[in-house]
Design an enzyme around this catalytic site. Structure first.
Site, PDB file in Angstrom:
ATOM      1  N   HIS A   1     -20.365  20.374  17.294  1.00 33.67           N
ATOM      2  CA  HIS A   1     -19.514  20.408  18.485  1.00 33.67           C
ATOM      3  C   HIS A   1     -18.588  19.206  18.483  1.00 33.67           C
ATOM      4  O   HIS A   1     -18.757  18.280  17.685  1.00 33.67           O
ATOM      5  CB  HIS A   1     -20.365  20.421  19.762  1.00 33.67           C
ATOM      6  CG  HIS A   1     -21.232  19.205  19.925  1.00 33.67           C
ATOM      7  ND1 HIS A   1     -21.111  18.344  20.985  1.00 33.67           N
ATOM      8  CD2 HIS A   1     -22.235  18.703  19.158  1.00 33.67           C
ATOM      9  CE1 HIS A   1     -22.014  17.374  20.872  1.00 33.67           C
ATOM     10  NE2 HIS A   1     -22.706  17.572  19.768  1.00 33.67           N
TER      11      HIS A   1
ATOM     12  N   HIS B   1     -19.233  22.633  28.380  1.00 32.57           N
ATOM     13  CA  HIS B   1     -19.280  22.237  26.974  1.00 32.57           C
ATOM     14  C   HIS B   1     -19.802  23.396  26.136  1.00 32.57           C
ATOM     15  O   HIS B   1     -20.606  24.196  26.598  1.00 32.57           O
ATOM     16  CB  HIS B   1     -20.175  21.004  26.805  1.00 32.57           C
ATOM     17  CG  HIS B   1     -20.093  20.374  25.451  1.00 32.57           C
ATOM     18  ND1 HIS B   1     -18.939  19.855  24.933  1.00 32.57           N
ATOM     19  CD2 HIS B   1     -21.038  20.203  24.486  1.00 32.57           C
ATOM     20  CE1 HIS B   1     -19.170  19.363  23.729  1.00 32.57           C
ATOM     21  NE2 HIS B   1     -20.442  19.577  23.425  1.00 32.57           N
TER      22      HIS B   1
ATOM     23  N   CYS C   1     -13.983  20.554  22.532  1.00 31.67           N
ATOM     24  CA  CYS C   1     -15.111  21.405  22.118  1.00 31.67           C
ATOM     25  C   CYS C   1     -14.739  22.874  21.997  1.00 31.67           C
ATOM     26  O   CYS C   1     -15.147  23.547  21.048  1.00 31.67           O
ATOM     27  CB  CYS C   1     -16.303  21.222  23.049  1.00 31.67           C
ATOM     28  SG  CYS C   1     -16.007  21.694  24.779  1.00 31.67           S
TER      29      CYS C   1
END
Length: 184
Positions: free
Chosen positions: A146, A134, A82
């Protein structure tokens, strides 16, 4: 008298015809504009309102990466995580260098609540952790791109129960952070 009436009618008719032709030309030009067509296409493919798709370069970049598998520490189209995906977007689309992991990137932003996010802002999550784990990039209409650990590079909705539960904050890169990175 009849000549004056016919002449004025002819002038009015010609004016209306010319005005109609101008309107049609503007509509045709708007439809033929490649950026407008690209915005419409990416809007449909990514589920974002067409008026929210102002950065065609951003959407093109994301489109080229959709489906790339997740790989922790990866940074290529064979596998990416990510933060590397977000870093690549900022490098190629916004010409801005980000730090490597989501926690460090968070230190470069001005935190924002969800309702103040704009296209290109960052979204941060604390997934089953007390720290940021994240990151993604906001597209508009509560959608963000993402690299998901289970699905690879995808577009998701912040209102999905999973992301809604773990959403921490949004963020916009600070101008001072951009200048510092450029000078280094």
């Amino acid at each position: 008298m009849i000549k004056k009436f016919l002449f004025s009618s002819l002038v009015t008719l010609c004016s209306l015809t010319a005005l109609n032709a101008q309107i049609k030309t503007k509509e045709t030009n708007k439809l033929a504009d490649p950026d407008n067509l690209a915005s419409q296409y990416f809007s449909q493919v990514m589920g974002v309102a067409v008026d929210a798709t102002s950065n065609v370069k951003l959407y093109k970049f994301i489109y080229e990466w959709i489906g790339t598998p997740y790989r922790f520490g990866g940074n290529t189209q064979k596998g990416i995580d990510c933060s590397a995906f977000t870093k690549a977007i900022y490098d190629k689309v916004f010409n801005t260098t980000l730090l490597r992991n989501s926690r460090d990137i968070f230190s470069m932003v001005d935190p924002l609540p969800k309702d103040e996010l704009k296209e290109g802002d960052l979204v941060f999550f604390k997934i089953k952790s007390k720290s940021i784990t994240h990151i993604g990039i906001y597209l508009g209409d509560n959608r963000f791109a993402h690299a998901s650990s289970s699905r690879g590079v995808v577009i998701s909705n912040l209102n999905e129960p999973y992301y809604s539960r773990f959403f921490y904050k949004g963020g916009r890169i600070l101008e001072s952070g951009k200048k510092d990175l450029i000078e280094e």
